[in-house]
Design an enzyme around this catalytic site. Structure first.
Site, short mmCIF file in Angstrom:
data_model
loop_
_atom_site.label_atom_id
_atom_site.label_comp_id
_atom_site.label_asym_id
_atom_site.label_seq_id
_atom_site.Cartn_x
_atom_site.Cartn_y
_atom_site.Cartn_z
N ASP A 63 -2.45 9.31 46.62
CA ASP A 63 -1.54 8.89 47.33
C ASP A 63 -1.72 9.02 48.66
OD1 ASP A 63 1.00 9.19 48.62
OD2 ASP A 63 2.17 10.62 47.51
N ASN A 90 -4.43 -0.65 53.85
CA ASN A 90 -3.65 -2.14 53.40
C ASN A 90 -2.42 -1.35 52.44
OD1 ASN A 90 -3.33 -4.84 52.30
ND2 ASN A 90 -3.67 -3.75 50.33
N SER A 142 2.06 -6.04 59.90
CA SER A 142 3.02 -7.26 59.56
C SER A 142 3.55 -7.81 60.94
CB SER A 142 4.13 -6.77 58.82
OG SER A 142 5.12 -7.73 58.52
N TYR A 155 10.61 -0.48 57.13
CA TYR A 155 9.23 -1.32 57.16
C TYR A 155 8.63 -1.75 58.38
CZ TYR A 155 5.68 -4.54 55.43
OH TYR A 155 4.65 -5.24 55.25
N ALA A 157 9.53 -0.50 61.26
CA ALA A 157 9.18 0.69 62.12
C ALA A 157 7.74 1.25 61.81
CB ALA A 157 10.09 1.80 61.92
N LYS A 159 5.30 -0.60 60.59
CA LYS A 159 4.51 -1.52 60.79
C LYS A 159 4.17 -1.74 62.45
CE LYS A 159 3.24 -2.74 56.74
NZ LYS A 159 1.87 -2.35 56.24
#
Length: 242
Positions: A63, A90, A142, A155, A157, A159
């Protein structure tokens, strides 16, 4: 081109990570796959890398949001491979929803995996890079981190934060010969985007189609060998964020 190098790829058991693993293996790199939940998929990617390209490949369950677990995993990779030369961050998750109704745990978990997970990996690989006097870090961000997207504030924030992390790490480590870059994919056909086939943003892609995982793998291959490029954000998005 990458023979004798070891590449660590988080989230490497499927989607973008799988394609990135195959591409780097095709260039001669040994592959360490870091995965969280599906050992059979991770082992399958490793087997394919070894069979197709005769490189060493091994999978590690971890994790990435757990600082201590990442330290143990990097130590295990060091013991198995000797060192690390390339790190591809990734691993990523989504828990979409409008900010007005988003649960705190959905915001926190996305930040923990997508952003803190990348920091954890960089933190524990940096010592190896310093000893090698070289290193290449590639963070998969992204275009959502550049232009935002309704329903994905967590998401976006994470990226966007990854881009800031990339530039700061690039400045810190450049004097030691260690490069850090980011890739900002747009709409790429993967399991994560399968539910977005009706997204109105798709109509705004100048090239008129979703990208493929191999398009992102091409960008990783470039950055893995581009010795005079650091601190950059390479968009692979069909022109949507131009």
């Amino acid at each position: 081109m990458l023979t004798g190098k070891t590449a660590v790829i988080t989230g490497g058991s499927r989607g973008l990570g799988e394609s990135i693993a195959y591409r780097l293996a095709s260039m001669g790199a040994d592959i360490a796959i870091v995965y969280r939940s599906n050992p059979s998929l991770a082992e399958s990617v490793c087997a394919a890398c070894h069979k197709s390209y005769l490189v060493k490949a091994k999978a590690y369950c971890c994790d990435v949001s757990d600082f201590g677990a990442v330290k143990e995993t990097i130590n295990a990779i060091k013991n198995d491979f000797g060192t690390v030369h390339i790190l591809v961050n990734n691993a990523g998750i989504t828990h979409d929803g409008l900010a007005a109704r988003m649960k705190e745990e959905d915001f926190d978990s996305v930040i923990a995996v997508n952003l803190k997970g990348a920091f954890n990996m960089i933190r524990h690989c940096t010592g190896l890079f310093l000893r090698n006097k070289e290193g290449c870090i590639i963070n998969i961000s992204s275009v959502t981190g550049l232009i935002g997207n309704a329903g994905q504030c967590n998401y976006a924030a994470s990226k966007a934060g990854l881009i800031g992390l990339t530039k700061s790490i690039a400045r810190e480590l450049a004097p030691r010969g260690i490069r850090c870059n980011a890739i900002a994919p747009g709409f790429i056909a993967t399991e994560m985007t399968a539910h977005q086939t009706e997204n109105p943003l798709l109509e705004r892609i100048p090239l008129g189609r979703m990208g493929e995982a191999d398009d992102v793998a091409d960008a990783v291959a470039y950055l893995a060998t581009a010795g005079y490029v650091t601190g950059e954000v390479l968009k692979v998005d069909g022109g949507i964020a131009m």
